[in-house]
Design an enzyme around this catalytic site. Structure first.
Site, PDB file in Angstrom:
ATOM      1  N   SER A  73     -50.939  61.068  49.407  1.00 59.72           N
ATOM      2  CA  SER A  73     -51.121  62.396  50.020  1.00 59.72           C
ATOM      3  C   SER A  73     -50.538  62.433  51.434  1.00 59.72           C
ATOM      4  O   SER A  73     -50.047  63.477  51.873  1.00 59.72           O
ATOM      5  CB  SER A  73     -52.592  62.804  50.023  1.00 59.72           C
ATOM      6  OG  SER A  73     -53.339  62.047  50.940  1.00 59.72           O
ATOM      7  N   ARG A 132     -45.558  35.745  50.867  1.00 60.98           N
ATOM      8  CA  ARG A 132     -45.603  36.931  51.716  1.00 60.98           C
ATOM      9  C   ARG A 132     -44.289  37.159  52.465  1.00 60.98           C
ATOM     10  O   ARG A 132     -43.801  38.282  52.545  1.00 60.98           O
ATOM     11  CB  ARG A 132     -46.774  36.819  52.696  1.00 60.98           C
ATOM     12  CG  ARG A 132     -47.344  38.144  53.071  1.00 60.98           C
ATOM     13  CD  ARG A 132     -48.844  38.094  53.227  1.00 60.98           C
ATOM     14  NE  ARG A 132     -49.275  37.296  54.346  1.00 60.98           N
ATOM     15  CZ  ARG A 132     -49.319  37.745  55.601  1.00 60.98           C
ATOM     16  NH1 ARG A 132     -48.965  38.969  55.891  1.00 60.98           N
ATOM     17  NH2 ARG A 132     -49.737  36.975  56.572  1.00 60.98           N
ATOM     18  N   ARG A 165     -51.151  46.356  52.049  1.00 63.28           N
ATOM     19  CA  ARG A 165     -50.714  44.976  52.256  1.00 63.28           C
ATOM     20  C   ARG A 165     -50.616  44.736  53.750  1.00 63.28           C
ATOM     21  O   ARG A 165     -50.290  45.647  54.511  1.00 63.28           O
ATOM     22  CB  ARG A 165     -49.316  44.748  51.664  1.00 63.28           C
ATOM     23  CG  ARG A 165     -49.279  44.508  50.188  1.00 63.28           C
ATOM     24  CD  ARG A 165     -47.846  44.235  49.749  1.00 63.28           C
ATOM     25  NE  ARG A 165     -47.328  42.981  50.301  1.00 63.28           N
ATOM     26  CZ  ARG A 165     -47.501  41.787  49.740  1.00 63.28           C
ATOM     27  NH1 ARG A 165     -48.156  41.672  48.615  1.00 63.28           N
ATOM     28  NH2 ARG A 165     -47.000  40.704  50.304  1.00 63.28           N
ATOM     29  N   ASN A 221     -48.720  53.260  61.183  1.00 63.36           N
ATOM     30  CA  ASN A 221     -49.752  53.227  60.144  1.00 63.36           C
ATOM     31  C   ASN A 221     -50.783  54.309  60.437  1.00 63.36           C
ATOM     32  O   ASN A 221     -51.037  54.632  61.595  1.00 63.36           O
ATOM     33  CB  ASN A 221     -50.441  51.857  60.120  1.00 63.36           C
ATOM     34  CG  ASN A 221     -51.487  51.750  59.029  1.00 63.36           C
ATOM     35  OD1 ASN A 221     -51.259  52.190  57.892  1.00 63.36           O
ATOM     36  ND2 ASN A 221     -52.636  51.194  59.351  1.00 63.36           N
ATOM     37  N   HIS A 245     -54.825  55.307  59.790  1.00 62.58           N
ATOM     38  CA  HIS A 245     -56.089  54.645  59.437  1.00 62.58           C
ATOM     39  C   HIS A 245     -57.229  55.656  59.534  1.00 62.58           C
ATOM     40  O   HIS A 245     -57.300  56.417  60.502  1.00 62.58           O
ATOM     41  CB  HIS A 245     -56.329  53.459  60.378  1.00 62.58           C
ATOM     42  CG  HIS A 245     -57.550  52.681  60.024  1.00 62.58           C
ATOM     43  ND1 HIS A 245     -57.571  51.768  58.987  1.00 62.58           N
ATOM     44  CD2 HIS A 245     -58.805  52.717  60.532  1.00 62.58           C
ATOM     45  CE1 HIS A 245     -58.792  51.269  58.881  1.00 62.58           C
ATOM     46  NE2 HIS A 245     -59.554  51.821  59.808  1.00 62.58           N
ATOM     47  N   ASP A 252     -54.667  46.689  62.024  1.00 66.48           N
ATOM     48  CA  ASP A 252     -55.178  47.962  62.569  1.00 66.48           C
ATOM     49  C   ASP A 252     -55.416  47.882  64.079  1.00 66.48           C
ATOM     50  O   ASP A 252     -56.414  48.393  64.595  1.00 66.48           O
ATOM     51  CB  ASP A 252     -56.483  48.360  61.855  1.00 66.48           C
ATOM     52  CG  ASP A 252     -56.273  48.610  60.373  1.00 66.48           C
ATOM     53  OD1 ASP A 252     -55.166  49.022  59.991  1.00 66.48           O
ATOM     54  OD2 ASP A 252     -57.214  48.389  59.592  1.00 66.48           O
TER      55      ASP A 252
HETATM   56  C1  GRF Z   1     -55.643  57.087  53.703  1.00 68.23           C
HETATM   57  O1  GRF Z   1     -56.996  57.362  53.928  1.00 68.23           O
HETATM   58  C2  GRF Z   1     -55.118  56.162  54.768  1.00 68.23           C
HETATM   59  O2  GRF Z   1     -55.680  56.360  56.019  1.00 68.23           O
HETATM   60  C3  GRF Z   1     -55.529  54.820  54.231  1.00 68.23           C
HETATM   61  O3  GRF Z   1     -55.338  54.909  52.839  1.00 68.23           O
HETATM   62  C4  GRF Z   1     -55.427  56.271  52.438  1.00 68.23           C
HETATM   63  C5  GRF Z   1     -54.150  56.617  51.766  1.00 68.23           C
HETATM   64  O4  GRF Z   1     -54.180  57.883  51.172  1.00 68.23           O
HETATM   65  N1  GRF Z   1     -54.786  53.775  54.896  1.00 68.23           N
HETATM   66  P1  GRF Z   1     -52.872  58.521  50.543  1.00 68.23           P
HETATM   67  O5  GRF Z   1     -52.302  57.494  49.573  1.00 68.23           O
HETATM   68  O6  GRF Z   1     -51.908  58.825  51.654  1.00 68.23           O
HETATM   69  O7  GRF Z   1     -53.346  59.745  49.844  1.00 68.23           O
END
Ligand code: GRF
Length: 201
Positions: free
Chosen positions: A13, A65, A91, A107, A109, A145
């Protein structure tokens, strides 16, 4: 036009929010490639429907990795990607990728970092009993993070919240925030000073 590489593992999403922002010209960029580590990721279909090239790299096909991350770098370089957006990519990103894109990996979060890093951030917020949580977009560094914070948005926790309800409200902020953070990155008027992401005119 700057070229984005979006890395996903699932629903996609946030990827969709980026694609939509490009479509409505809020973002002047193009998604050059979407890469998933999971073939079943629903986000791959979203990408294909938007006419974006997709690649699936499964960890089990690589010796370790570093080998996996080197394969990612090769794909991203091949598509001339400028900025890498992790969007639900489950990952840990290692040195080969970080070194190839210094201060060029973002990223999103679902908490107000540094609170509640790692998985299940929304459940962690409920369990802790905080009244406010939210979303963070940050630069990716070796620690999980933990990189310089580009943008954050607060989301109240309601007494009636379930993890699903809270996650859904945070997700709305994630989508808005990710687009805003990419726009800030692309306009180039920023620098990293210690832990801080600092904008300048
Ligand atoms: C989101 O909540 C993001 O913050 C977390 O994983 C989820 C991913 O959602 N890291 P989507 O795949 O972008 O819908």
């Amino acid at each position: 036009m700057e070229r984005l590489g979006v890395l996903i593992s699932g629903r996609g999403s946030n990827l969709q929010a980026i694609v939509d922002a490009i479509g409505s010209r809020q973002l002047h960029a193009t998604v050059a490639v979407v890469i998933s580590n999971r073939p079943e990721a629903a986000g791959l279909r979203r990408a294909r429907e938007a006419g974006i090239e997709t690649v699936c790299l499964e960890a089990r096909d690589y010796a370790g990795r570093d080998a996996y991350d080197c394969a990612l770098v090769a794909k991203l370089r091949d598509r001339r990607v400028d900025l890498v957006c992790l969007a639900g990519f489950m990952r840990i990103v290692g040195a080969p990728l970080l070194d190839a894109f210094p201060n060029r990996i973002l990223n999103v979060h679902p908490s107000l970092l540094p609170a509640f890093p790692g998985v299940n951030a929304q459940q962690q917020a409920l369990d802790h009993g905080v009244r406010i949580t939210g979303a963070t977009v940050h630069l990716v560094t070796p620690a999980l993070d933990d990189g310089p914070i580009i943008a954050q948005a607060a989301v109240p926790v309601l007494d009636t919240d379930t993890v699903e309800a809270l996650s859904a409200r945070i997700l709305i902020e994630e989508h808005r925030l990710y687009v805003e953070a990419i726009r800030l990155m692309l306009d180039g008027r920023w620098k990293v000073s210690g832990r801080r992401f600092v904008r300048h005119m």
